[in-house]
Design a protein around this motif. Structure first.
Motif, PDB file in Angstrom:
ATOM      1  N   HIS A 214       0.831  -1.203   0.000  1.00 49.69           N
ATOM      2  CA  HIS A 214       0.000   0.000   0.000  1.00 49.69           C
ATOM      3  C   HIS A 214       0.865   1.251   0.000  1.00 49.69           C
ATOM      4  O   HIS A 214       0.626   2.200  -0.763  1.00 49.69           O
ATOM      5  N   GLU A 215       1.889   1.263   0.834  1.00 50.40           N
ATOM      6  CA  GLU A 215       2.790   2.413   0.877  1.00 50.40           C
ATOM      7  C   GLU A 215       3.489   2.631  -0.460  1.00 50.40           C
ATOM      8  O   GLU A 215       3.692   3.764  -0.895  1.00 50.40           O
TER       9      GLU A 215
ATOM     10  N   THR B 240      -7.018  13.042  -1.215  1.00 52.72           N
ATOM     11  CA  THR B 240      -7.691  11.998  -1.992  1.00 52.72           C
ATOM     12  C   THR B 240      -8.129  10.843  -1.105  1.00 52.72           C
ATOM     13  O   THR B 240      -7.374  10.402  -0.226  1.00 52.72           O
TER      14      THR B 240
ATOM     15  N   TYR C 218      -8.574   6.505  -4.984  1.00 49.13           N
ATOM     16  CA  TYR C 218      -7.226   6.478  -5.551  1.00 49.13           C
ATOM     17  C   TYR C 218      -6.899   5.097  -6.114  1.00 49.13           C
ATOM     18  O   TYR C 218      -6.338   4.981  -7.210  1.00 49.13           O
ATOM     19  N   LEU C 219      -7.262   4.052  -5.379  1.00 48.00           N
ATOM     20  CA  LEU C 219      -6.979   2.695  -5.842  1.00 48.00           C
ATOM     21  C   LEU C 219      -7.730   2.399  -7.137  1.00 48.00           C
ATOM     22  O   LEU C 219      -7.162   1.821  -8.076  1.00 48.00           O
TER      23      LEU C 219
ATOM     24  N   VAL D 160       0.889   4.091  -3.126  1.00 47.38           N
ATOM     25  CA  VAL D 160       0.380   5.454  -2.905  1.00 47.38           C
ATOM     26  C   VAL D 160       1.503   6.484  -3.016  1.00 47.38           C
ATOM     27  O   VAL D 160       1.233   7.689  -2.981  1.00 47.38           O
ATOM     28  N   ARG D 161       2.729   6.021  -3.183  1.00 44.69           N
ATOM     29  CA  ARG D 161       3.864   6.945  -3.248  1.00 44.69           C
ATOM     30  C   ARG D 161       3.754   7.953  -4.393  1.00 44.69           C
ATOM     31  O   ARG D 161       4.113   9.127  -4.213  1.00 44.69           O
TER      32      ARG D 161
ATOM     33  N   LEU E 115      -5.948   4.211  -9.893  1.00 47.90           N
ATOM     34  CA  LEU E 115      -4.667   3.577 -10.196  1.00 47.90           C
ATOM     35  C   LEU E 115      -4.859   2.315 -11.025  1.00 47.90           C
ATOM     36  O   LEU E 115      -4.155   2.091 -12.017  1.00 47.90           O
TER      37      LEU E 115
ATOM     38  N   MET F  19      -3.632  11.362   2.612  1.00 46.24           N
ATOM     39  CA  MET F  19      -4.825  10.736   2.058  1.00 46.24           C
ATOM     40  C   MET F  19      -5.833  10.539   3.176  1.00 46.24           C
ATOM     41  O   MET F  19      -5.477  10.565   4.365  1.00 46.24           O
TER      42      MET F  19
ATOM     43  N   LEU G 250       1.246   9.505  -5.516  1.00 53.51           N
ATOM     44  CA  LEU G 250       0.377  10.603  -5.105  1.00 53.51           C
ATOM     45  C   LEU G 250       0.995  11.399  -3.964  1.00 53.51           C
ATOM     46  O   LEU G 250       1.042  12.629  -3.999  1.00 53.51           O
ATOM     47  N   LEU G 251       1.470  10.699  -2.941  1.00 54.65           N
ATOM     48  CA  LEU G 251       2.016  11.380  -1.776  1.00 54.65           C
ATOM     49  C   LEU G 251       3.223  12.248  -2.139  1.00 54.65           C
ATOM     50  O   LEU G 251       3.443  13.304  -1.538  1.00 54.65           O
TER      51      LEU G 251
ATOM     52  N   ILE H 233      -8.652   7.055  -0.240  1.00 58.48           N
ATOM     53  CA  ILE H 233      -7.785   5.948  -0.642  1.00 58.48           C
ATOM     54  C   ILE H 233      -8.499   4.951  -1.553  1.00 58.48           C
ATOM     55  O   ILE H 233      -7.883   4.350  -2.432  1.00 58.48           O
TER      56      ILE H 233
END
Length: 247
Positions: free
Chosen positions: A42-43, A149, A154-155, A46-47, A158, A59, A49-50, A151
């Motif tokens: 997960h980390e 956003t 976002y998924l 999401v990188r 993606l 998020m 975006l972060l 999560i």
């Protein structure tokens, strides 16, 4: 004769069942590898975006179960991707007995090429396209608007973008297949080049956010891959025609 036909049908059914079981086993094994690293995956995902959010940006989760389920969904998606080679191999082994030796080689090369192209497309989307999209979207936010956003959204975004690019990168395989099987002549594929270019930009407009940069980043690779498919098809068909031509 009827008994032989029934026996062949049962044989194909048992073979299909065996291949399906092996596909499921491959997925479960891949899931056993990815589940313990669900939070790390997960980390990682999401990188993109972060890394584009301003300092202190984060998020959010609007559903009670999202912080628990989203990492598990990511682990499942990664497991499906990891088990994809095994899935395609089992499907290829199922149809292999009905193919001639040369057709087996061509189909195997096609399966391997499809896997490589899908990985290239998904990687291109994740490492190049998605960061550009987020940079554009976040940079376009009006003053005083905090971009946070959800999560789950976002998924979904993606997955849709990576699938769009992974599938789009199958263009050379499709072009070569329809040309080699005689569905469309190579000369016809060359003549409709202008329509293909327009179609590529239409696809880019449909499957990417409404910014010109991301649309070009999908449309131009599609066009290049189409040209690559036409080139490969021309070479293969020319070679085949030379082999079957009378001496």
């Amino acid at each position: 004769m009827a008994q032989q036909t029934q026996g062949d049908t049962l044989s194909h059914f048992y073979e299909l069942r065996t291949r399906c079981i092996r596909i499921v086993i491959g997925l479960l094994l891949a899931l056993g590898v990815t589940l313990p690293f669900a939070n790390e995956l997960h980390e990682f995902f999401v990188r993109p975006l972060l890394s584009q959010l301003p300092a202190g940006g984060q998020m959010i989760a609007t559903s009670v179960t999202s912080p628990f389920l989203i990492p598990l969904k990511i682990a499942l998606y990664v497991a499906i991707a990891l088990s994809l080679p095994n899935t395609l191999y089992q499907l290829w082994k199922f149809v292999q007995p009905g193919l001639y030796p040369k057709e087996r080689l061509i189909s195997l090369i096609g399966v391997l090429s499809s896997i490589v192209l899908f990985i290239l497309g998904a990687s291109f989307a994740f490492y190049i396209v998605i960061p550009v999209i987020f940079k554009f979207i976040i940079g376009s936010a009006p003053a005083g608007v905090a971009v946070m956003t959800e999560i789950g959204n976002y998924l979904d975004f993606l997955v849709s973008i990576t699938l769009a690019f992974g599938i789009s990168f199958q263009t050379p395989i499709i072009v070569v297949a329809i040309a080699y099987m005689g569905v469309v002549e190579v000369n016809t594929l060359k003549e409709i080049r202008s329509y293909v270019i327009v179609g590529a930009f239409v696809i880019g407009a449909i499957f990417t956010p409404p910014d010109i940069i991301s649309q070009f980043m999908l449309a131009i690779p599609l066009w290049i891959l189409y040209e690559l498919g036409v080139l490969v098809a021309s070479v293969l068909i020319h070679k085949r025609d030379r082999e079957v031509a009378p001496v």
